[in-house]
Design a protein around this motif. Structure first.
Motif: not given
Length: 331
Positions: A313-331
């Motif tokens: 899911i983080q990979r999907i979010l990385k490819e989308l056109p969002f700027e300055s969004v800090k996603w929660k880390s994988a734990r």
């Protein structure tokens, strides 16, 4: 942040993938607004966009979306994403829906060029994954233990390989779990070693944890069951069981697919190239407990670090056109 999520609505085996995607979106800080195909779809989607202002739409598989619903998706002003999780087996169906989405993710590496050839610009390879805590090491009851486990549906090539093994190994060596195995030529000989029907993911994890060797036999790319790969797209990427078995710290012997070298570059997964080598490999591996344990530990560690749904899911979010969004880390 919010997102519209369209699950596959297919009960077996995709309901679990739907569940994993939905829960993982929430885990990384994206609240999922779940919508199902059907009556009032257009109105419901547009109301969600007006009321909740979702950042994007994500669909799993999409094979039950009607042409009208696909046109609604295409008309939306937010980025639209689809993750095809059954390629290449259902790629004929996928090719009828891909042009309605802005971003295409496919579990099969060989499908990338196919979608690009269909006119899709943003196409990415995204293999399936494992889910914690469903697939984790565990102590299990005697009934789940086995020397060699084959778990999954009895597709044609799997039937052929198990019949081959049944003639060369003691029947007590094998445990077979899943639907369709009555079609085995050696069914009468093996019937006491077969548990028919579907098992849920937690039950599958128990069988994995109880096996000395899990034999991961890939379904053939040209398997006739669905008949939805008329182009003969290759199957290069390993299946979801690769990650689920490894995540249980269970040792697996997997039929070779080229994609294993990029997913487990350190040789953490043992593979075989043809059924002729299996009987002797199995006899040898059953005597090599230390090797099996060390291999399983290495594969488990890498799977937890790189191959969970949170990573996908983080990979999907990385490819989308969002700027300055800090996603929660994988734990």
């Amino acid at each position: 942040m919010k997102a519209i999520f369209l699950p596959s609505t297919i009960r077996k085996p995709f309901a679990f993938i739907d569940h994993c995607i939905e829960k993982t979106l929430d885990k990384v800080g994206v609240h999922p607004l779940v919508h199902l195909p059907g009556k009032g779809f257009a109105k419901r989607i547009r109301q969600s966009i007006q009321q909740f202002q979702p950042a994007f739409l994500l669909a799993n598989l999409g094979c039950r979306l009607t042409s009208q619903e696909l046109e609604v998706i295409q008309s939306l002003s937010i980025p639209t994403v689809i993750w095809y999780t059954d390629d290449p087996y259902a790629i004929d169906q996928s090719l009828t829906t891909c042009r309605f989405f802005d971003y295409i993710f496919t579990n099969e590496e060989a499908a990338i060029s196919v979608y690009q050839g269909a006119g899709c610009d943003n196409v990415y390879h995204l293999p399936l994954a494992t889910s914690l805590p469903t697939f984790t090491p565990r102590k299990i009851a005697l009934r789940y233990q086995s020397d060699v486990l084959i778990l999954g549906s009895a597709f044609l090539n799997r039937l052929e390989e198990v019949d081959f093994l049944a003639r060369r190994l003691p029947s007590s060596t094998l445990k077979i779990v899943g639907p369709g195995w009555r079609k085995l030529s050696n069914y009468r000989r093996l019937q006491d070693r077969i548990r028919g029907g579907w098992v849920d993911p937690k039950e599958a994890a128990r069988y994995y944890s109880g096996a000395k060797i899990v034999l991961n036999i890939h379904r053939a790319a040209n398997d006739p069951h669905l008949g939805q790969n008329r182009q003969g797209v290759a199957a290069l990427t390993p299946n979801n069981r690769l990650f689920e078995i490894a995540s249980c710290r269970a040792y697996q012997l997997m039929s070779y697919r080229p994609g294993i070298t990029s997913l487990f570059a350190g040789g953490e997964i043992d593979t075989y190239n043809g059924r002729d080598e299996l009987p002797e490999r199995i006899r040898t591996l059953l005597k090599q407990e230390k090797w099996r344990q060390e291999s399983a530990e290495r594969a488990c560690a890498l799977t937890w670090q790189q191959h969970r749904y949170v990573h996908r899911i983080q990979r999907i979010l990385k490819e989308l056109p969002f700027e300055s969004v800090k996603w929660k880390s994988a734990r």
